[in-house]
Write a protein that holds these residues in place. Structure first.
Motif, PDB file in Angstrom:
ATOM      1  N   LEU A 299       0.849  -1.193   0.000  1.00 54.05           N
ATOM      2  CA  LEU A 299       0.000   0.000   0.000  1.00 54.05           C
ATOM      3  C   LEU A 299       0.887   1.247   0.000  1.00 54.05           C
ATOM      4  CD1 LEU A 299      -2.657  -1.167   2.644  1.00 54.05           C
ATOM      5  CD2 LEU A 299      -2.797  -1.338   0.137  1.00 54.05           C
ATOM      6  N   PHE A 300       0.794   2.027  -1.026  1.00 50.89           N
ATOM      7  CA  PHE A 300       1.680   3.178  -1.235  1.00 50.89           C
ATOM      8  C   PHE A 300       1.517   4.238  -0.128  1.00 50.89           C
ATOM      9  CE2 PHE A 300       2.282   7.387  -3.414  1.00 50.89           C
ATOM     10  CZ  PHE A 300       3.651   7.283  -3.585  1.00 50.89           C
ATOM     11  N   PRO A 301       2.644   4.631   0.514  1.00 51.74           N
ATOM     12  CA  PRO A 301       2.554   5.619   1.598  1.00 51.74           C
ATOM     13  C   PRO A 301       2.535   7.052   1.061  1.00 51.74           C
ATOM     14  CG  PRO A 301       4.811   4.861   1.390  1.00 51.74           C
ATOM     15  CD  PRO A 301       4.019   4.130   0.334  1.00 51.74           C
ATOM     16  N   LEU A 302       1.427   7.449   0.505  1.00 48.18           N
ATOM     17  CA  LEU A 302       1.336   8.760  -0.150  1.00 48.18           C
ATOM     18  C   LEU A 302       1.744   9.904   0.786  1.00 48.18           C
ATOM     19  CD1 LEU A 302       0.436  10.529  -2.572  1.00 48.18           C
ATOM     20  CD2 LEU A 302      -1.880  10.481  -1.631  1.00 48.18           C
ATOM     21  N   GLY A 303       1.313   9.806   2.057  1.00 52.39           N
ATOM     22  CA  GLY A 303       1.587  10.890   3.016  1.00 52.39           C
ATOM     23  C   GLY A 303       3.079  11.181   3.149  1.00 52.39           C
ATOM     24  N   TYR A 334      -7.525   6.198  -4.344  1.00 48.23           N
ATOM     25  CA  TYR A 334      -8.314   6.648  -3.194  1.00 48.23           C
ATOM     26  C   TYR A 334      -8.494   5.496  -2.206  1.00 48.23           C
ATOM     27  CZ  TYR A 334     -12.230   8.090  -0.348  1.00 48.23           C
ATOM     28  OH  TYR A 334     -13.037   8.377   0.728  1.00 48.23           O
ATOM     29  N   GLN A 335      -8.847   4.325  -2.728  1.00 52.78           N
ATOM     30  CA  GLN A 335      -9.142   3.183  -1.853  1.00 52.78           C
ATOM     31  C   GLN A 335      -7.890   2.667  -1.151  1.00 52.78           C
ATOM     32  OE1 GLN A 335     -12.584   0.684  -3.757  1.00 52.78           O
ATOM     33  NE2 GLN A 335     -11.599   1.840  -5.382  1.00 52.78           N
ATOM     34  N   VAL A 336      -6.748   2.738  -1.825  1.00 49.95           N
ATOM     35  CA  VAL A 336      -5.482   2.348  -1.176  1.00 49.95           C
ATOM     36  C   VAL A 336      -5.227   3.249   0.035  1.00 49.95           C
ATOM     37  CG1 VAL A 336      -2.959   2.395  -1.467  1.00 49.95           C
ATOM     38  CG2 VAL A 336      -4.381   1.226  -3.154  1.00 49.95           C
ATOM     39  N   GLN A 337      -5.468   4.519  -0.085  1.00 51.53           N
ATOM     40  CA  GLN A 337      -5.250   5.418   1.063  1.00 51.53           C
ATOM     41  C   GLN A 337      -6.264   5.142   2.174  1.00 51.53           C
ATOM     42  OE1 GLN A 337      -2.343   6.975   1.404  1.00 51.53           O
ATOM     43  NE2 GLN A 337      -2.052   5.978  -0.587  1.00 51.53           N
ATOM     44  N   ARG A 338      -7.496   4.749   1.828  1.00 53.90           N
ATOM     45  CA  ARG A 338      -8.464   4.370   2.871  1.00 53.90           C
ATOM     46  C   ARG A 338      -7.928   3.188   3.668  1.00 53.90           C
ATOM     47  NH1 ARG A 338     -10.842   8.466   4.123  1.00 53.90           N
ATOM     48  NH2 ARG A 338     -11.949   7.175   5.616  1.00 53.90           N
ATOM     49  N   ARG A 340      -4.986   2.568   4.286  1.00 51.81           N
ATOM     50  CA  ARG A 340      -3.920   3.081   5.152  1.00 51.81           C
ATOM     51  C   ARG A 340      -4.472   4.047   6.190  1.00 51.81           C
ATOM     52  NH1 ARG A 340       1.413   2.493   3.740  1.00 51.81           N
ATOM     53  NH2 ARG A 340       1.773   4.206   5.180  1.00 51.81           N
ATOM     54  N   LYS A 341      -5.783   4.109   6.303  1.00 52.94           N
ATOM     55  CA  LYS A 341      -6.460   5.052   7.222  1.00 52.94           C
ATOM     56  C   LYS A 341      -6.089   6.488   6.879  1.00 52.94           C
ATOM     57  CE  LYS A 341      -8.116   1.580   9.586  1.00 52.94           C
ATOM     58  NZ  LYS A 341      -8.828   0.896   8.496  1.00 52.94           N
ATOM     59  N   SER A 342      -5.964   6.731   5.615  1.00 53.60           N
ATOM     60  CA  SER A 342      -5.600   8.061   5.154  1.00 53.60           C
ATOM     61  C   SER A 342      -6.584   8.507   4.073  1.00 53.60           C
ATOM     62  CB  SER A 342      -4.159   8.019   4.640  1.00 53.60           C
ATOM     63  OG  SER A 342      -3.723   9.315   4.332  1.00 53.60           O
ATOM     64  N   ASP A 343      -6.274   9.590   3.381  1.00 57.54           N
ATOM     65  CA  ASP A 343      -7.266  10.187   2.489  1.00 57.54           C
ATOM     66  C   ASP A 343      -6.566  10.925   1.341  1.00 57.54           C
ATOM     67  OD1 ASP A 343      -9.752  10.882   1.617  1.00 57.54           O
ATOM     68  OD2 ASP A 343     -10.092  12.428   3.112  1.00 57.54           O
ATOM     69  N   ILE A 344      -7.258  11.039   0.226  1.00 62.25           N
ATOM     70  CA  ILE A 344      -6.825  11.958  -0.847  1.00 62.25           C
ATOM     71  C   ILE A 344      -8.064  12.740  -1.236  1.00 62.25           C
ATOM     72  CG2 ILE A 344      -5.547  12.239  -3.000  1.00 62.25           C
ATOM     73  CD1 ILE A 344      -5.084   9.297  -3.163  1.00 62.25           C
ATOM     74  N   ASP A 345      -7.962  14.045  -1.300  1.00 57.75           N
ATOM     75  CA  ASP A 345      -9.170  14.782  -1.678  1.00 57.75           C
ATOM     76  C   ASP A 345      -9.301  14.841  -3.198  1.00 57.75           C
ATOM     77  OD1 ASP A 345      -8.062  17.293  -2.676  1.00 57.75           O
ATOM     78  OD2 ASP A 345      -7.490  17.680  -0.602  1.00 57.75           O
ATOM     79  N   PRO A 346     -10.514  15.099  -3.694  1.00 56.69           N
ATOM     80  CA  PRO A 346     -10.756  15.044  -5.139  1.00 56.69           C
ATOM     81  C   PRO A 346      -9.832  15.960  -5.948  1.00 56.69           C
ATOM     82  CG  PRO A 346     -12.838  15.084  -3.956  1.00 56.69           C
ATOM     83  CD  PRO A 346     -11.769  15.309  -2.938  1.00 56.69           C
TER      84      PRO A 346
END
Ligand code: GUN
Ligand code: ZN
Length: 431
Positions: A299-303, A334-338, A340-346
């Motif tokens: 799961l990619f750590p976008l943060g 988007y779902q990958v960040q979910r 990770r308990k994280s978020d990406i806005d639109p």
């Protein structure tokens, strides 16, 4: 002068280097005969400004920038959905044999046009592409890209070990063939470019990496594309094969292959030092969520990337990736960040698919949003063709929400037309 009118979605520059999601209902876009955007704004105003312009009206439709796919493999298009393996097993069992097959001219002639059609049918007007390691395959791929009118940055894969012999090229031959392709294609029509493409460091000897580093010094405007920190077994292999390198990223860095023109795919397992070096070198990261899910890579750590202000664009990574559609790929991001308990806005999602991609390709002055002087590359989505999406769009008050809903409802049949460099390509032409 030409006009299209409908609802416009755009990322508009604002203060502090950020972009805001802008919706213009009853908006229009105007461009000139060279395919460059001249104006974007309320349709009424543009009609007044350009009374002689030819106008195409798109009611019930959204006009938004063409998407930019920053990681995709042409010779893997027939191998989407190969069962039961993670990265290294999947490469050996399915992909290397296919890349040998996809080096036959007759097959390439058949599939290269289909490849660009499929990208366009999904609203993608620019992409960063891995070819196979075969020079004539790559030549034919450039020819198909030229014919289709898209923007394409394409590289012949460089590898001299770890794969079946027909896919390997010595550094000398690889260099000669690359130079020939660079001279012919790099910068052609300002839409076609060459990318140095070491497959990943385990498949490249020091000598090959050194040769590619030298080539980049000779041609510093070339993009460099490769894979990085995708899978835990791959990390072990890199450690074993490069015992003297500081880490995975260093295997590229030590040969001069890390810089502002470098686009690395995946980066799931980047260490703090690697993130620091990515940020300092201004390299770009292509996030490929459907591929990471399909191969079970992680799961990619976008943060962690956002904290370092590293440019993160999107990649379909077909054939490990499961869709040609950047719309679907954003939904997966988007779902990958979910998970990770994280978020990406639109807005961030739209930026990953457009402006971040333009930066990765070094074409930010040309692509990514509707600014005067940029190329008229856009897609037109008719939301009224799909009743559930229609209900959602008509009941939502918020443009970002409407965009977000489209990620989960997108289907190719909604695409009315796509324009590349101001030239219209209809769905019918692509089917
Ligand atoms: N690493 C090296 N080659 C490949 C490839 O073709 N696909 C993916 N996903 N990872 C790779
Ligand atoms: Zn890949």
């Amino acid at each position: 002068m030409q006009l299209v009118s409908g609802t416009i979605w755009n990322l508009k520059p604002s203060h502090s280097n950020r972009f805001v999601f802008e919706e213009l209902s009853d908006g229009a876009l105007a461009w000139d005969s060279s395919g460059k955007i001249q104006a974007v704004g309320p349709a009424k105003l543009l009609r007044k400004k350009y009374p002689k312009a030819r106008e195409e009206k798109y009611p019930n439709s959204i006009i938004l920038p063409g998407f930019i796919d920053t990681h995709i493999h042409f010779p893997q298009m027939r191998r989407i959905g190969c069962h039961g393996e993670s990265l290294l097993g999947w490469l050996n069992k399915y992909i290397f044999p296919e890349e040998i097959e996809m080096s036959q001219k007759s097959i390439v002639r058949q599939f290269a046009p289909l490849f660009f059609n499929e990208l366009l049918l999904n609203g993608t007007t620019a992409s960063l592409i891995f070819s196979s390691s075969d020079a004539s395959t790559t030549e034919l791929l450039f020819q198909a890209a030229e014919k289709s009118g898209v923007t394409a940055v394409i590289g012949k894969v460089s590898m001299d070990r770890l794969a079946p012999k027909p896919l390997l090229r010595t550094p000398k031959r690889d260099r000669e063939e690359s130079v020939e392709l660079i001279k012919k294609w790099h910068g052609r029509h300002k839409r076609l470019f060459y990318a140095l493409t070491p497959r990943f460091s385990p498949a490249c000897s020091d000598n090959l990496m050194h040769t590619l580093g030298e080539l980049h010094q000779e041609y510093p405007s070339l993009t460099i594309q490769t894979h990085f920190a995708e899978n835990l077994e791959e990390l072990q292999l890199v450690k074993k094969m490069f015992p003297r390198s500081k880490d995975y990223l260093h295997t590229y860095e030590q040969f001069g292959l890390l810089g502002a023109r470098t686009v690395l795919a995946h980066g799931i397992y980047a260490t703090p030092r690697e993130l620091d070096r990515l940020a300092n070198s201004k390299a770009h990261l292509a996030h490929c969520p459907t591929s990471n899910l399909f191969l079970g890579s992680g799961l990619f750590p976008l943060g962690a990337y956002q904290d370092q202000k590293i440019n993160v664009s999107i990649g379909t990574d077909v054939g490990a990736g499961t869709s040609f559609s950047v719309w679907n790929t954003l939904a997966a991001a988007y779902q990958v960040q979910r998970l990770r308990k994280s978020d990406i806005d639109p807005t961030q999602l739209l930026e990953m698919a457009t402006l971040a991609g333009a930066r990765a390709l070094g074409l930010e002055d040309q692509l990514g949003n509707f600014e005067v002087g940029k190329s008229a590359d856009f897609q037109i989505i008719d939301w009224s063709k799909q009743p559930i999406l229609k209900a959602r769009i008509e009941s939502s008050q918020d443009a970002e929400d409407r965009f977000f809903a489209c990620l989960f409802h997108f289907e190719k049949s909604l695409l009315q037309a796509v324009f590349a460099g101001g030239k219209k390509i209809t769905r019918r032409k692509l089917l």
